[in-house]
Design a protein around this motif. Structure first.
Motif, PDB file in Angstrom:
ATOM      1  N   UNK A 123      38.362  78.471  11.685  1.00 41.24           N
ATOM      2  CA  UNK A 123      39.310  79.124  10.809  1.00 41.24           C
ATOM      3  C   UNK A 123      37.783  79.922  10.026  1.00 41.24           C
ATOM      4  N   UNK A 124      36.620  80.224  10.457  1.00 42.34           N
ATOM      5  CA  UNK A 124      35.456  80.068  10.002  1.00 42.34           C
ATOM      6  C   UNK A 124      34.677  81.672   9.504  1.00 42.34           C
ATOM      7  N   UNK A 125      35.661  82.733   9.920  1.00 41.40           N
ATOM      8  CA  UNK A 125      35.158  84.001  10.023  1.00 41.40           C
ATOM      9  C   UNK A 125      34.006  84.182   9.008  1.00 41.40           C
ATOM     10  N   UNK A 126      34.340  83.314   6.968  1.00 39.80           N
ATOM     11  CA  UNK A 126      33.518  83.769   6.358  1.00 39.80           C
ATOM     12  C   UNK A 126      32.159  82.968   6.913  1.00 39.80           C
ATOM     13  N   UNK A 127      31.726  81.945   6.628  1.00 40.25           N
ATOM     14  CA  UNK A 127      30.793  81.642   7.322  1.00 40.25           C
ATOM     15  C   UNK A 127      29.952  82.447   8.594  1.00 40.25           C
ATOM     16  N   UNK A 128      30.806  82.694   9.620  1.00 38.62           N
ATOM     17  CA  UNK A 128      30.257  83.380  10.813  1.00 38.62           C
ATOM     18  C   UNK A 128      29.813  84.819  10.459  1.00 38.62           C
ATOM     19  N   UNK A 129      30.358  85.429   9.427  1.00 39.50           N
ATOM     20  CA  UNK A 129      29.563  86.797   9.154  1.00 39.50           C
ATOM     21  C   UNK A 129      28.538  85.980   8.325  1.00 39.50           C
ATOM     22  N   UNK A 130      28.461  85.509   7.589  1.00 41.86           N
ATOM     23  CA  UNK A 130      27.512  84.916   6.745  1.00 41.86           C
ATOM     24  C   UNK A 130      25.884  84.915   7.516  1.00 41.86           C
ATOM     25  N   UNK A 131      26.225  84.009   8.698  1.00 42.85           N
ATOM     26  CA  UNK A 131      25.133  83.594   9.438  1.00 42.85           C
ATOM     27  C   UNK A 131      24.788  84.552  10.536  1.00 42.85           C
ATOM     28  N   UNK A 132      25.631  86.224  10.858  1.00 44.19           N
ATOM     29  CA  UNK A 132      25.472  87.005  11.129  1.00 44.19           C
ATOM     30  C   UNK A 132      25.014  87.989  10.173  1.00 44.19           C
ATOM     31  N   UNK A 133      24.738  88.777   8.988  1.00 44.57           N
ATOM     32  CA  UNK A 133      24.665  88.875   7.497  1.00 44.57           C
ATOM     33  C   UNK A 133      23.359  88.387   7.258  1.00 44.57           C
ATOM     34  N   UNK A 134      22.837  86.883   7.765  1.00 41.94           N
ATOM     35  CA  UNK A 134      21.522  87.242   7.559  1.00 41.94           C
ATOM     36  C   UNK A 134      19.951  86.522   8.936  1.00 41.94           C
ATOM     37  N   UNK A 135      21.022  86.963  10.146  1.00 39.78           N
ATOM     38  CA  UNK A 135      20.547  87.397  11.324  1.00 39.78           C
ATOM     39  C   UNK A 135      19.704  88.744  10.806  1.00 39.78           C
ATOM     40  N   UNK A 136      20.818  89.792  10.274  1.00 41.16           N
ATOM     41  CA  UNK A 136      20.622  91.182  10.335  1.00 41.16           C
ATOM     42  C   UNK A 136      19.381  91.624   9.123  1.00 41.16           C
ATOM     43  N   UNK A 137      19.118  90.545   8.333  1.00 42.51           N
ATOM     44  CA  UNK A 137      18.808  90.848   7.095  1.00 42.51           C
ATOM     45  C   UNK A 137      17.356  89.694   6.618  1.00 42.51           C
ATOM     46  N   UNK A 138      17.083  88.649   5.958  1.00 46.46           N
ATOM     47  CA  UNK A 138      16.330  88.152   6.414  1.00 46.46           C
ATOM     48  C   UNK A 138      15.829  86.558   6.994  1.00 46.46           C
ATOM     49  N   UNK A 139      16.884  86.794   8.140  1.00 48.17           N
ATOM     50  CA  UNK A 139      17.051  85.262   8.585  1.00 48.17           C
ATOM     51  C   UNK A 139      17.897  85.771  10.156  1.00 48.17           C
ATOM     52  N   UNK A 140      16.018  86.844  10.856  1.00 49.77           N
ATOM     53  CA  UNK A 140      16.245  86.562  12.148  1.00 49.77           C
ATOM     54  C   UNK A 140      15.823  86.144  13.829  1.00 49.77           C
ATOM     55  N   UNK A 141      16.256  85.047  13.259  1.00 51.66           N
ATOM     56  CA  UNK A 141      15.418  84.072  14.007  1.00 51.66           C
ATOM     57  C   UNK A 141      16.295  82.866  13.520  1.00 51.66           C
ATOM     58  N   UNK A 142      17.892  83.404  13.071  1.00 55.28           N
ATOM     59  CA  UNK A 142      18.822  82.122  12.721  1.00 55.28           C
ATOM     60  C   UNK A 142      19.621  82.134  14.273  1.00 55.28           C
ATOM     61  N   UNK A 143      19.354  81.042  14.531  1.00 55.11           N
ATOM     62  CA  UNK A 143      20.345  80.859  15.209  1.00 55.11           C
ATOM     63  C   UNK A 143      22.029  79.747  14.999  1.00 55.11           C
ATOM     64  N   UNK A 144      23.343  80.612  15.304  1.00 53.22           N
ATOM     65  CA  UNK A 144      24.449  80.042  14.746  1.00 53.22           C
ATOM     66  C   UNK A 144      25.132  79.850  16.962  1.00 53.22           C
ATOM     67  N   UNK A 145      25.215  78.525  16.316  1.00 49.11           N
ATOM     68  CA  UNK A 145      26.923  78.096  17.090  1.00 49.11           C
ATOM     69  C   UNK A 145      28.004  78.125  16.887  1.00 49.11           C
ATOM     70  N   UNK A 146      28.776  78.528  17.773  1.00 47.01           N
ATOM     71  CA  UNK A 146      29.879  78.052  17.513  1.00 47.01           C
ATOM     72  C   UNK A 146      30.630  76.917  17.604  1.00 47.01           C
ATOM     73  N   UNK A 147      32.038  76.887  17.138  1.00 49.95           N
ATOM     74  CA  UNK A 147      32.814  75.444  17.242  1.00 49.95           C
ATOM     75  C   UNK A 147      33.143  75.300  18.388  1.00 49.95           C
ATOM     76  N   UNK A 148      32.959  76.626  20.020  1.00 51.47           N
ATOM     77  CA  UNK A 148      33.404  76.423  20.769  1.00 51.47           C
ATOM     78  C   UNK A 148      32.141  76.228  21.324  1.00 51.47           C
ATOM     79  N   UNK A 149      30.558  76.241  20.815  1.00 49.95           N
ATOM     80  CA  UNK A 149      29.491  76.172  21.298  1.00 49.95           C
ATOM     81  C   UNK A 149      28.778  77.555  21.857  1.00 49.95           C
ATOM     82  N   UNK A 150      29.649  78.651  21.847  1.00 47.79           N
ATOM     83  CA  UNK A 150      28.672  79.480  21.658  1.00 47.79           C
ATOM     84  C   UNK A 150      27.740  80.228  21.156  1.00 47.79           C
TER      85      UNK A 150
END
Lengths: 300, 256
Positions: free
Chosen positions: B29-56
């Protein structure tokens, strides 16, 4: 009431394809079952409904660390005595109503676990150990759960888990039991390796020649699988990742029915589990394969 | 800037906490943190790696999906891990950030997702969903807490069940339990951003626009320091909202 059929755990390469009812003849009262998938995705839903139809009782179940429909349905169907659980929910749609009620009334013994303590028990089996240390539950109340028994070094070490039967759902397989997941295979391959008898329902059967074209796509090889059941829509109301998403309308109706034992019986168990006597009848009752494919356009 | 939802505000505030190069894991139930990771990737953190609880790993689908483990997150991802990889990460992980919400969060940032109001037989009055990824609270460099609700039921003095370790009993308690990582660093709610003081107590870092100090005090189950007016939360910028709406949440799942 079913009678116990001797379990094969045969590694012999042969056709594993059988009818759903024949496959489920191995499941009987009191067994330890492991249920694959993750949350309400790739759940062995059709297999679980057949267990409820047969009124099998006193099962002990252990599920993927995040679980959903199959766990809640078996509990709501009165089939479960004990459940080892990390997380059960329908995520953004709501909590698992039968699990929640059973935990609150004490009708089912709940063993609180988490990802590492559940998977640790399977890792122990795979490595042929009696138990497997897990150091990552430090400081929490999981330390007081029966799953967190200590080894001789005083470290939390869940016992090796050897399920009698493993129930999985995947998108496709050939008749030899070579299984392919389109999305997340998650813990399913671990479960298949640890269990005595592995039953996998799939939405469709593919030719062995198709499997051979892309062998790296096989997620569970046939020698680990005892029975393959062709059950199109067998994961509904959950998703079969890559083929159809979860059915939010059906899941919300499930959660609503589950709020109360009477509505659960009248609005779900009877019309959607017992009345459709077969999986084919169930699929027809929910609108057929066309309904599942159309969900791709509507489920957010 | 006005005309954004609470969800969008929380996404922006969490995104600002993320650093380029972070290895971040999200939960249920992490739509907010997932969107936050993707927003950070699109702005100041292009090399942030995000792993979902399903392992994606590094999902980049054409839109957001409400279920964290929806199979459609696999589309356009960089890798799909299995349960084995998650076990390895649980015990041996080199994770930088984990996100947790809770049925209860106490003033030390400890998390309860398991149950509330246990009787003498161990039966809870309210059974929660349970927590699958307890271990990530131990192996993740830092923890970012978030909650979709801000009430006395959520923010409590003491938990009924400790599902994941925050700062446990206070300063030094993580280390005393053999936990080397920093633990929770902040908590984003619909009313405030909390941070931890030197005694590892949650305190208000900033108050969101339109929320009163009294409102926060009345809806928090533990004492908050209040020496003067709390600073105001810096609102989402035009750029942050534009990137969020045009590159991350294209279908407006979090929109007002």
């Amino acid at each position: 009431m079913s009678t116990q059929v001797p379990m094969s755990r045969s590694t012999v390469r042969t056709s594993k394809l059988v009818d759903l009812t024949e496959a489920m003849d191995v499941v009987c009262d009191g067994q330890l079952l492991v249920l694959g998938g993750l949350w309400f995705h790739n759940n062995p839903s059709a297999l679980a409904r057949e267990i409820v139809r047969r009124r099998i009782q006193n099962l002990r179940i252990i599920a993927a660390p995040p679980s959903g429909y199959a766990v809640d349905l078996l509990i709501g169907g009165g089939c479960v005595a004990e459940a080892t659980i990390g997380h059960v929910s329908f995520e953004h749609m709501g909590l698992a109503p039968n699990f929640q009620r059973a935990a609150q009334t004490g009708a089912v013994k709940i063993i609180d676990a988490d990802e590492a303590t559940i998977l640790g028990g399977f890792m122990a089996t795979l490595e042929h150990l009696q138990d497997h240390p897990v150091t990552s539950v430090r400081g929490t109340d999981i330390m007081s759960s029966p799953i967190a028994r200590r080894n001789s070094d005083g470290v939390v070490a869940p016992r090796a888990v050897v399920p009698d039967v493993c129930l999985l759902h995947a998108q496709e397989a050939d008749i030899y039991g070579n299984v392919r997941n389109f999305g997340n295979s998650f813990a399913d391959p671990l479960f298949a390796k640890a269990a005595r008898h592995v039953i996998v329902s799939v939405d469709r059967i593919v030719e062995n020649s198709e499997v051979r074209k892309e062998p790296h796509r096989t997620t569970i090889p046939g020698y680990l699988v005892d029975r393959i059941v062709c059950a199109p829509g067998g994961a509904h109301p959950g998703s079969s990742q890559g083929l159809y998403p979860h059915d939010e309308t059906a899941i919300k109706a499930y959660i609503k029915a589950g709020q109360d034992p009477r509505s659960w019986e009248a609005d779900y168990l009877e019309p959607l589990v017992h009345a459709p006597g077969t999986h084919e009848d169930y699929l027809a009752a929910i609108g057929g394969w066309e309904h599942l494919v159309a969900l791709n356009e509507v489920v957010k | 800037m006005s005309g954004y939802s609470i969800g969008e505000l929380m996404v922006v505030l969490i995104a600002r906490e993320l650093r380029d190069g972070d290895l971040a894991v999200t939960g249920a139930s992490s739509l907010v943190p997932v969107a936050a990771c993707m927003l950070a990737q699109s702005m100041h953190a292009p090399n942030l790696t995000m792993i979902s609880p399903a392992g994606v790993v590094n999902a980049r689908p054409p839109r957001l999906y409400h279920s964290a483990s929806d199979g459609r997150w696999c589309f356009n991802a960089e890798a799909i891990n299995t349960g084995y990889d998650l076990f390895e990460m649980s015990e041996n992980g080199l994770l930088d950030v984990m996100f947790y919400g809770g049925v209860q969060i106490d003033r030390r940032g400890n998390i309860n997702l398991t149950g509330v109001g246990y009787d003498e037989h161990g039966r809870p009055k309210f059974r929660g969903p349970g927590l699958a990824n307890t271990s990530f609270a131990v192996v993740s460099g830092r923890i970012i807490l978030f909650s979709a609700t801000h009430t006395k039921r959520t923010f409590v003095e003491k938990l009924d069940f400790l599902s994941a370790a925050g700062h446990l009993d206070g300063p030094g308690a993580r280390r005393a339990n053999g936990i080397e990582t920093e633990g929770p660093v902040c908590c984003v709610t619909p009313k405030v951003v909390f941070e931890f003081d030197e005694e590892k107590n949650l305190q208000v870092r900033s108050l969101h626009p339109g929320v009163s100090q009294d409102d926060v005090m009345a809806n928090t189950g533990f004492e908050l320091a209040c020496d003067g007016p709390w600073p105001s939360t810096i609102e989402p910028t035009e750029e942050e909202l534009t990137v969020l709406r045009t590159q991350v949440d294209v279908s407006g799942e979090l929109a007002p």
